[in-house]
Design an enzyme around this catalytic site. Structure first.
Site, PDB file in Angstrom:
ATOM      1  N   ASP A  11       0.683  -1.019  -0.370  1.00  0.00           N
ATOM      2  CA  ASP A  11       0.311  -0.245   0.000  1.00  0.00           C
ATOM      3  C   ASP A  11       1.287   1.400   0.070  1.00  0.00           C
ATOM      4  O   ASP A  11       0.160   2.596   0.735  1.00  0.00           O
ATOM      5  CB  ASP A  11      -1.048   0.137   1.115  1.00  0.00           C
ATOM      6  CG  ASP A  11      -0.409   0.357   2.339  1.00  0.00           C
ATOM      7  OD1 ASP A  11       0.391  -0.326   3.039  1.00  0.00           O
ATOM      8  OD2 ASP A  11      -1.106   0.327   3.761  1.00  0.00           O
ATOM      9  N   ASP A  16       6.754  -0.207   2.508  1.00  0.00           N
ATOM     10  CA  ASP A  16       6.509  -0.793   0.939  1.00  0.00           C
ATOM     11  C   ASP A  16       7.382  -0.916   0.169  1.00  0.00           C
ATOM     12  O   ASP A  16       7.484  -2.392  -0.817  1.00  0.00           O
ATOM     13  CB  ASP A  16       5.159  -0.274   1.023  1.00  0.00           C
ATOM     14  CG  ASP A  16       4.252  -0.523   2.307  1.00  0.00           C
ATOM     15  OD1 ASP A  16       3.900   0.148   2.326  1.00  0.00           O
ATOM     16  OD2 ASP A  16       3.042  -1.529   2.047  1.00  0.00           O
ATOM     17  N   ASP A  41      -2.419   2.981   2.648  1.00  0.00           N
ATOM     18  CA  ASP A  41      -1.728   4.402   3.087  1.00  0.00           C
ATOM     19  C   ASP A  41      -0.927   4.821   2.091  1.00  0.00           C
ATOM     20  O   ASP A  41       0.583   5.477   2.135  1.00  0.00           O
ATOM     21  CB  ASP A  41      -1.138   3.302   4.295  1.00  0.00           C
ATOM     22  CG  ASP A  41       0.452   4.276   5.552  1.00  0.00           C
ATOM     23  OD1 ASP A  41       0.499   5.720   5.743  1.00  0.00           O
ATOM     24  OD2 ASP A  41       1.373   3.731   5.737  1.00  0.00           O
ATOM     25  N   TRP A  84       0.413  11.118   5.919  1.00  0.00           N
ATOM     26  CA  TRP A  84       0.903   9.486   5.311  1.00  0.00           C
ATOM     27  C   TRP A  84       0.650   9.528   3.756  1.00  0.00           C
ATOM     28  O   TRP A  84       2.347   8.868   3.196  1.00  0.00           O
ATOM     29  CB  TRP A  84       1.065   8.279   6.419  1.00  0.00           C
ATOM     30  CG  TRP A  84       1.027   8.327   8.074  1.00  0.00           C
ATOM     31  CD1 TRP A  84       1.978  10.046   8.334  1.00  0.00           C
ATOM     32  CD2 TRP A  84       0.857   7.957   9.072  1.00  0.00           C
ATOM     33  NE1 TRP A  84       1.533   9.443   9.558  1.00  0.00           N
ATOM     34  CE2 TRP A  84       0.558   8.519   9.974  1.00  0.00           C
ATOM     35  CE3 TRP A  84      -0.200   6.677   9.135  1.00  0.00           C
ATOM     36  CZ2 TRP A  84       0.652   7.760  11.365  1.00  0.00           C
ATOM     37  CZ3 TRP A  84      -0.534   5.800  10.464  1.00  0.00           C
ATOM     38  CH2 TRP A  84       0.092   6.221  11.377  1.00  0.00           C
ATOM     39  N   THR A 138       1.420  -5.807   2.549  1.00  0.00           N
ATOM     40  CA  THR A 138       2.493  -5.523   3.497  1.00  0.00           C
ATOM     41  C   THR A 138       2.083  -4.407   3.439  1.00  0.00           C
ATOM     42  O   THR A 138       1.723  -3.076   4.121  1.00  0.00           O
ATOM     43  CB  THR A 138       3.814  -5.204   3.233  1.00  0.00           C
ATOM     44  OG1 THR A 138       3.440  -4.137   1.602  1.00  0.00           O
ATOM     45  CG2 THR A 138       4.580  -5.914   2.098  1.00  0.00           C
ATOM     46  N   ASN A 188      -2.840  -1.270   9.724  1.00  0.00           N
ATOM     47  CA  ASN A 188      -2.810  -2.097   8.427  1.00  0.00           C
ATOM     48  C   ASN A 188      -4.925  -3.366   9.001  1.00  0.00           C
ATOM     49  O   ASN A 188      -5.188  -2.952   7.388  1.00  0.00           O
ATOM     50  CB  ASN A 188      -1.922  -3.176   8.177  1.00  0.00           C
ATOM     51  CG  ASN A 188      -0.728  -2.973   7.365  1.00  0.00           C
ATOM     52  OD1 ASN A 188      -0.966  -1.591   7.232  1.00  0.00           O
ATOM     53  ND2 ASN A 188       0.147  -2.913   7.213  1.00  0.00           N
ATOM     54  N   TRP A 262       9.120  -1.678   9.454  1.00  0.00           N
ATOM     55  CA  TRP A 262       8.010  -3.148   9.307  1.00  0.00           C
ATOM     56  C   TRP A 262       7.714  -4.043   8.442  1.00  0.00           C
ATOM     57  O   TRP A 262       7.487  -5.443   8.503  1.00  0.00           O
ATOM     58  CB  TRP A 262       6.601  -2.421   9.259  1.00  0.00           C
ATOM     59  CG  TRP A 262       5.962  -0.991  10.254  1.00  0.00           C
ATOM     60  CD1 TRP A 262       5.431  -1.676  11.722  1.00  0.00           C
ATOM     61  CD2 TRP A 262       5.613  -0.246  10.034  1.00  0.00           C
ATOM     62  NE1 TRP A 262       5.115  -0.302  12.625  1.00  0.00           N
ATOM     63  CE2 TRP A 262       5.397   0.060  11.954  1.00  0.00           C
ATOM     64  CE3 TRP A 262       5.501   0.845   9.560  1.00  0.00           C
ATOM     65  CZ2 TRP A 262       5.240   1.609  11.996  1.00  0.00           C
ATOM     66  CZ3 TRP A 262       5.895   2.570   9.738  1.00  0.00           C
ATOM     67  CH2 TRP A 262       5.922   2.487  11.235  1.00  0.00           C
ATOM     68  N   ASP A 263       7.130  -2.927   6.693  1.00  0.00           N
ATOM     69  CA  ASP A 263       6.761  -4.171   6.201  1.00  0.00           C
ATOM     70  C   ASP A 263       8.756  -5.034   5.206  1.00  0.00           C
ATOM     71  O   ASP A 263       8.232  -6.018   4.378  1.00  0.00           O
ATOM     72  CB  ASP A 263       6.415  -3.032   4.585  1.00  0.00           C
ATOM     73  CG  ASP A 263       4.726  -2.770   5.066  1.00  0.00           C
ATOM     74  OD1 ASP A 263       4.533  -2.837   6.326  1.00  0.00           O
ATOM     75  OD2 ASP A 263       5.143  -1.552   4.324  1.00  0.00           O
TER      76      ASP A 263
END
Ligand code: AGV
Ligand code: CA
Length: 331
Positions: A11, A16, A41, A84, A138, A188, A262-263
């Site tokens: 996203d 990502d 996002d 964001w 992700t 998410n 994170w992703d």
């Protein structure tokens, strides 16, 4: 071993796109066969373009095969903050993804990709693949949930595993909206809780969850980012370094709510299993609209793991940071 086929379902956030760059930088381990983009996002047109520009860069430099890049039609229940969502626009404008010869490659295939429908592309790529496919999600789980609901086992049986960034199980979440949420959900999942419920409770799909429990180990800090200066002559490295450089202020602005890879950690697991341990779990998702803990992912009351959902734990940050740096020293 030939590279494993992977679909990335993202996203458009900074991480990502770094996750996509990481997968493209590891063609010996993984072959990206499709890229699905959701308007969560990000603003999806920009995320679609950055994905295409990265693909084009790797096609020009490393002869990476082109793959479909397709936008989904989903609209979440709880939208991401628009500050964001604009980040992906800045990524699209980075000079390292706007080299004229590379742009020409993306321009030549852009309109055929523009006509694709993400959820249909995911289903068809999975079901027509001669080999089982790894799906790396992700962003929200809307697309995988749609495929499960529409095709059931036919779809699930050709998925090797679905590696997912989402949720917060034994730690606090990251959705902090004053007077609305209690901070237990992760974004998410909060965007489309019902989809997360469908995926995380599907008995036919093996899922590996990189929740905040594991991603909290990999903050994007200035120390990590500035090291990219030593390898700034590689384009892929410029891309990742620039993406991450725009994330280091979050922790300073709102302590305890910083930016994490994170992703990228999630995608890295498709390449390297030593990155984390996994625990079989049984999770439930809170789907009550407007509840303060809407989107929370918690251990199911009866606690019995049904055998198909695994929670990543004890992520090895050192292996991870090193692996990303090495992967983008490629071209
Ligand atoms: O909750 C983490 C997810 C990841 O997929 N996203 C960002 C990553 O792409 C949402 C998110 C949480 N905090 C954020 C997020 C922040 N400070 N900025 C942008 N996105
Ligand atoms: Ca994301």
């Amino acid at each position: 071993m030939p590279p494993k086929p992977v679909i990335i379902d993202h996203d458009g956030g900074h991480d990502d796109l770094v996750a996509l760059a990481l997968l493209l930088g590891n063609p010996e381990s993984v072959k990206v066969i499709g890229c699905i983009v959701t308007d969560a996002d990000c603003f999806v047109e920009h995320a679609f373009n950055v994905s295409g520009k990265l693909m084009a860069m790797m096609h020009a430099r490393e002869a990476t095969e082109l793959f479909p890049i397709a936008k989904t039609t989903f609209k979440g229940v709880n939208p991401f903050p628009s500050e964001w969502r604009w980040n992906t626009k800045n990524m699209e404008d980075l000079p390292c993804v706007n080299i004229p010869e590379h742009l020409a490659i993306w321009e030549a295939v852009r309109s055929e990709n523009d006509r694709l429908v993400g959820e249909e592309v995911m289903a068809q790529l999975v079901m027509s693949s001669p080999e089982k496919v790894i799906i790396c999600v992700t962003g929200p789980l809307s697309c995988v949930a749609w495929c499960i609901e529409k095709y059931g086992k036919e779809f699930c049986k050709n998925v090797e595993e679905c590696i997912i960034m989402g949720g917060a199980v034994d730690v606090k979440g990251n959705v902090f909206i004053d007077g609305r949420t209690d901070g237990s959900a992760e974004w998410n999942i909060f965007w489309d809780p019902a989809a997360a419920k469908t995926v995380l409770t599907c008995p036919h799909l093996k899922t590996i969850i990189f929740s905040l429990d594991s991603t909290n180990s990999v903050p994007v800090t200035s120390e990590v980012v500035q090291k990219y200066g030593a390898q700034n002559n590689y384009l892929l490295s410029q891309f990742v370094g620039s993406a991450w450089a725009s994330c280091t202020h979050y922790e300073l602005m709102r302590p305890g709510d910083g930016y994490y890879a994170w992703d990228v950690l999630t995608a890295a697991y498709a390449i390297e299993r030593r990155l984390a341990e996994v625990e079989a779990v049984s999770l439930e998702v809170v789907v009550d609209a407007n509840a303060p803990n809407e989107g929370q992912t918690r251990r199911a009351a009866n606690g019995i793991a049904l055998g198909n959902t695994y929670l990543a734990k004890n992520a090895n940050a050192e292996i991870f940071y090193r692996m990303v740096m090495e992967s983008v020293r490629r071209c």
